[in-house]
Design an enzyme around this catalytic site. Sequence first.
Site, PDB file in Angstrom:
ATOM      1  N   GLY A 138      38.539  48.837  51.891  1.00  0.00           N
ATOM      2  CA  GLY A 138      38.473  48.799  50.440  1.00  0.00           C
ATOM      3  C   GLY A 138      38.334  47.365  49.938  1.00  0.00           C
ATOM      4  N   CYS A 139      38.070  47.256  48.643  1.00  0.00           N
ATOM      5  CA  CYS A 139      37.815  45.924  48.081  1.00  0.00           C
ATOM      6  C   CYS A 139      39.095  45.092  48.038  1.00  0.00           C
ATOM      7  CB  CYS A 139      37.195  46.061  46.698  1.00  0.00           C
ATOM      8  SG  CYS A 139      38.028  47.213  45.588  1.00  0.00           S
ATOM      9  N   TYR A 140      40.151  45.621  47.428  1.00  0.00           N
ATOM     10  CA  TYR A 140      41.414  44.873  47.422  1.00  0.00           C
ATOM     11  C   TYR A 140      41.878  44.574  48.848  1.00  0.00           C
ATOM     12  CZ  TYR A 140      42.179  45.930  42.393  1.00  0.00           C
ATOM     13  OH  TYR A 140      42.091  46.025  41.030  1.00  0.00           O
TER      14      TYR A 140
END
Lengths: 343, 343, 343, 343
Positions: B148-150
């Site tokens: 994921g991005c985070y």
Amino acid sequence: MVKVGIVGGTGYTGVELLRILVNHPDVELSVITSRSEEGVRVDDMFPNLRGHTDLCFTVPDAATLGACDVVFFATPHGVAHALAGDVLAAGAKVIDLSADFRLQDAQEWATWYGQPHGAPDLLPQAVYGLPEVNRDAIRQAQLIAVPGCYPTAVQLGLLPLLENNLLPEQMLIADCKSGVSGAGRGASVGSLLCESSESMMAYAVKGHRHLPEIRQGLVRAAGRDVALTFVPHLTPMIRGIHATLYAQAPGLAADLQALYEQRYADEPFVDVMPAGSHPATRSVKGSNMCRIAVHQHAHTGQIIVLSVIDNLVKGASGQAVQNMNIAFGLAEDTGLRQVALLP
Amino acid sequence: MVKVGIVGGTGYTGVELLRILVNHPDVELSVITSRSEEGVRVDDMFPNLRGHTDLCFTVPDAATLGACDVVFFATPHGVAHALAGDVLAAGAKVIDLSADFRLQDAQEWATWYGQPHGAPDLLPQAVYGLPEVNRDAIRQAQLIAVPGCYPTAVQLGLLPLLENNLLPEQMLIADCKSGVSGAGRGASVGSLLCESSESMMAYAVKGHRHLPEIRQGLVRAAGRDVALTFVPHLTPMIRGIHATLYAQAPGLAADLQALYEQRYADEPFVDVMPAGSHPATRSVKGSNMCRIAVHQHAHTGQIIVLSVIDNLVKGASGQAVQNMNIAFGLAEDTGLRQVALLP
Amino acid sequence: MVKVGIVGGTGYTGVELLRILVNHPDVELSVITSRSEEGVRVDDMFPNLRGHTDLCFTVPDAATLGACDVVFFATPHGVAHALAGDVLAAGAKVIDLSADFRLQDAQEWATWYGQPHGAPDLLPQAVYGLPEVNRDAIRQAQLIAVPGCYPTAVQLGLLPLLENNLLPEQMLIADCKSGVSGAGRGASVGSLLCESSESMMAYAVKGHRHLPEIRQGLVRAAGRDVALTFVPHLTPMIRGIHATLYAQAPGLAADLQALYEQRYADEPFVDVMPAGSHPATRSVKGSNMCRIAVHQHAHTGQIIVLSVIDNLVKGASGQAVQNMNIAFGLAEDTGLRQVALLP
Amino acid sequence: MVKVGIVGGTGYTGVELLRILVNHPDVELSVITSRSEEGVRVDDMFPNLRGHTDLCFTVPDAATLGACDVVFFATPHGVAHALAGDVLAAGAKVIDLSADFRLQDAQEWATWYGQPHGAPDLLPQAVYGLPEVNRDAIRQAQLIAVPGCYPTAVQLGLLPLLENNLLPEQMLIADCKSGVSGAGRGASVGSLLCESSESMMAYAVKGHRHLPEIRQGLVRAAGRDVALTFVPHLTPMIRGIHATLYAQAPGLAADLQALYEQRYADEPFVDVMPAGSHPATRSVKGSNMCRIAVHQHAHTGQIIVLSVIDNLVKGASGQAVQNMNIAFGLAEDTGLRQVALLP
């Protein structure tokens, strides 16, 4: 490999040139100058370039620049006037992104820029670098004047009408909206986020320096005089020009869609959108494309052309590289195939 | 040429995949699916792709997908659970941009996503696609779960500390700021310009689905449990994640700058900035780079790591292509050398 | 009617003072000064004020200012040091929006501001103008130091915890996000729309001038030393501060929601949101309100306080007027009942 | 006290009405309706109203509404058609912010809105609520149709020319730029921050529903037919309309500046700017003012009028309250003296 120099690399057209050129397969970036930033690494000033170049800014020097194959000027007006002659004499081509060689009439230049033209002797060899009009001349040119951002969007939007003499009375209106990067990277109150975001305003209604340049191009295309009202607007975004162009053509029955599609059928960087389209500037953000849609108002018959570009790419640095590609016999879209960043 | 299929190409990670892949020299885009947009040209939906692809959306079909070399899933969670097995069985690799195979614990997945895990049998072969940690496994993988991005921004920011066991008490804080594109292209009131621009807010303080994924990665790196407080914030911009990471290390005397530089010396997409830097998200906008700066607070001794990525590139589609390059033995940065668009 | 003078009305806190004061029923705007804009109509510079005031900027003059009942300083640091003494001597109250009298320790001021304190003799009478702490002192004050924007948001967010001695180890983190107007109206490259929009970055991690001010306030509230890590971030919006505050309180069993609600029950400008809320800065845009939500992280026990203000209102000019209202015995919310502009 | 009801308070014009009315000294907010949000506190949906109102949404009911002195409709088109008759019959005045009663020709309404007009019998008593034209009729009106946002900006910009019959050929162009709040609070992909920020586009070039309304007003003012080309543009900001208006007047020698100043000399909410001005939309953000500048192009003689409003205030809710003030004999600017929020 084309050996490239850049004069004045600290503004937005400069960093945009670098963004394009560091990934250009046929270019060797040789020198970049800035008096104020001498010795500073380019990627210290523009961290997006970290890992892409090791260059440092140097003081401009005609000999070093003359040893390049081509020198780009990304400078305020007047600088190319002073330096271009020497660079040309040393054998390098000059591609000037400033306004210094755009107007063929030195007196008109002096009027709009408030100072005498600094190199009128070079004007006869200056080629106006709008490939869609001047491709053959660009091939041979030593000195290329890259068109301004508004002039690019407006001329590409109106050329098919004027070249075909379709407008009986040529009372044209160019209502143009530009992102704030058009104002450059200089520290000015008007370009602060707190002044220019969440707001829309017209400016320079009395007269903008791009007006004579646009008019020069339209007159060439039409072969006769043209009346143009040009109103630029500051728009709360970084990049993009949206030109909304109005032309009266009472009783005109031409198939405008076909006309535009044919005019630009072979152009790599002009995209005529399907009938009824409304191109958004974000569809060209970061790309060298100009997208155009042509409409005719059902009730008034008014022709409405929508023309969008990224002011820093097709309106400046991308078009400059397109000119370089043509001038050096490279495929015209080399290094310019980036897809617009959407969203 | 790697023959590529994309499932679910109508969201932001889908169009971003296309932006990267249409210019990837070793890729042949073979099929792109969307149930809702069947028959629609991709460039009708995303005009930035005009001139770059002629593909139309088709209904997903395991046979067609299985005939590809690799299939990217850019879909809501649950879709890859249902389809990946068949695609793998047909011999294609699967690179999943959704959350379906990121958590190794199917029960934990079910808890956070509110539905049973749909393909627990595939979990043993799923490789977590963070190249900076798992490059060797990615080379051999058939099924890759793109982080994921985070989790990408946070893990890259904390790995050097945890891998070297430098934090006696592991009470970590990740205060993260994301652009609105992280919320996807779905029509929701909260993502309207009028709701999310000119404002800043935290969300999901009680618990965000990326929390277990981040914790899983940090625990792996540390080799023991980790206490993490994670607070995401919605930030008024399109792209970008800025992770501000806090770690307590009383009395720590390590040279953190050197530690970080060594850890990432050979990584093509992690850039450790000079000491004292403050990386801005715009320095990675549109690029696959993660830029990191590490500070230690003079007064409190707190370690502060600043880590920025473009959530749609290194945080999703760019990292997916990086995984593909590794898995197919290509140079890891093929098609990923874009310079961030600045300004 | 309170006769009001403003020194330095050309910045954002100045125009914001004017926005509030022209509609304040008990105020007569008497004089506004600016050396650089002498003779210019205020509404020529700020067209939003057209129809609301006829004032022109004048050169600051102690006699004219001294004839007012109160003089606001909306000036860079150092100006109030030089002028406040004379104005006070003439009998007017001084409400200083700059940092000149915020720190009680002249030496600390000199360290952070890089110049000697210009009026240490006035410090004993300077009252720190945070009404939620100092209301009684403000009532009697002749010289009021209006708190900074970050210090207001952070102190209001942490006071209930510190005043009640709930944090055994006081290792506090303030991760703060500010709109660009916090940087003022000066022309600087970093505040250009093209530099600060579509981006997020931390700054001054090494130390920001608001740090000693925040610490001074927290120490007062706690009655003992406090360790604070403060990281400000530049956020792509005009107005607003979002403070995300972290405090460790292992085993704390207090009802934090009730604690906060009780602490601020009688405060007209502090709004404790319902449990579980995430206040957005736009909910206070243009208003003098501070909205606060308090959370405790289920997994780590960390206390997370979210505190939002408009940096130009509660963080500057609105709070200044709130101080004036108190100091002159007016209803505290006179002229300050504006509803936030949403959207 | 005027007892007020609001039908449909969940959109942007609804919350804007509330923002204005909660501080209006002569208004008692009695009821606000929303079928979908029945029972929800208004300030739960719009936290900027916390502390300003305790109202909850209720289901619309003709009896309750009829007991008010005035009922505002802030609803999609068609709703006022269905309800206004009953409310009027019960003795309340109706002020409709929707398009339901703006066009006097029911058939034209049906054509543009794609459904039959639902209350043609009420049209004869409907007064078009543009105070600058219809103040006397508004005083007596029971049913007021508040003008649309574009129509307000365009009509106020062109009235002086048309009323004085200064344009021999009335080929008018209205190139209008609107903030995204004009599209409402409904969840639509096109209004997402990621779709509409950092971009500019025209829309509805073929024909926008405000076109017949504008034409109706211009024809009234001119006393004869008018040819109007109207092109709206979506602009990346929340609030504001900038109308750039073009009119041809070959040889016109009138003093346009004086003409405009005289026309609007007594208008509280129309501000004719000094000659040569370029009004910015931010100069009216949150205020009920319309600011206008008139230019004549030196080269082409074209008249260029720049007219800016806040689409949610003078273009909707503020103008609605202005109508209420007139209709109830209050000072016209009661509750409407807010200064624009700048920056």
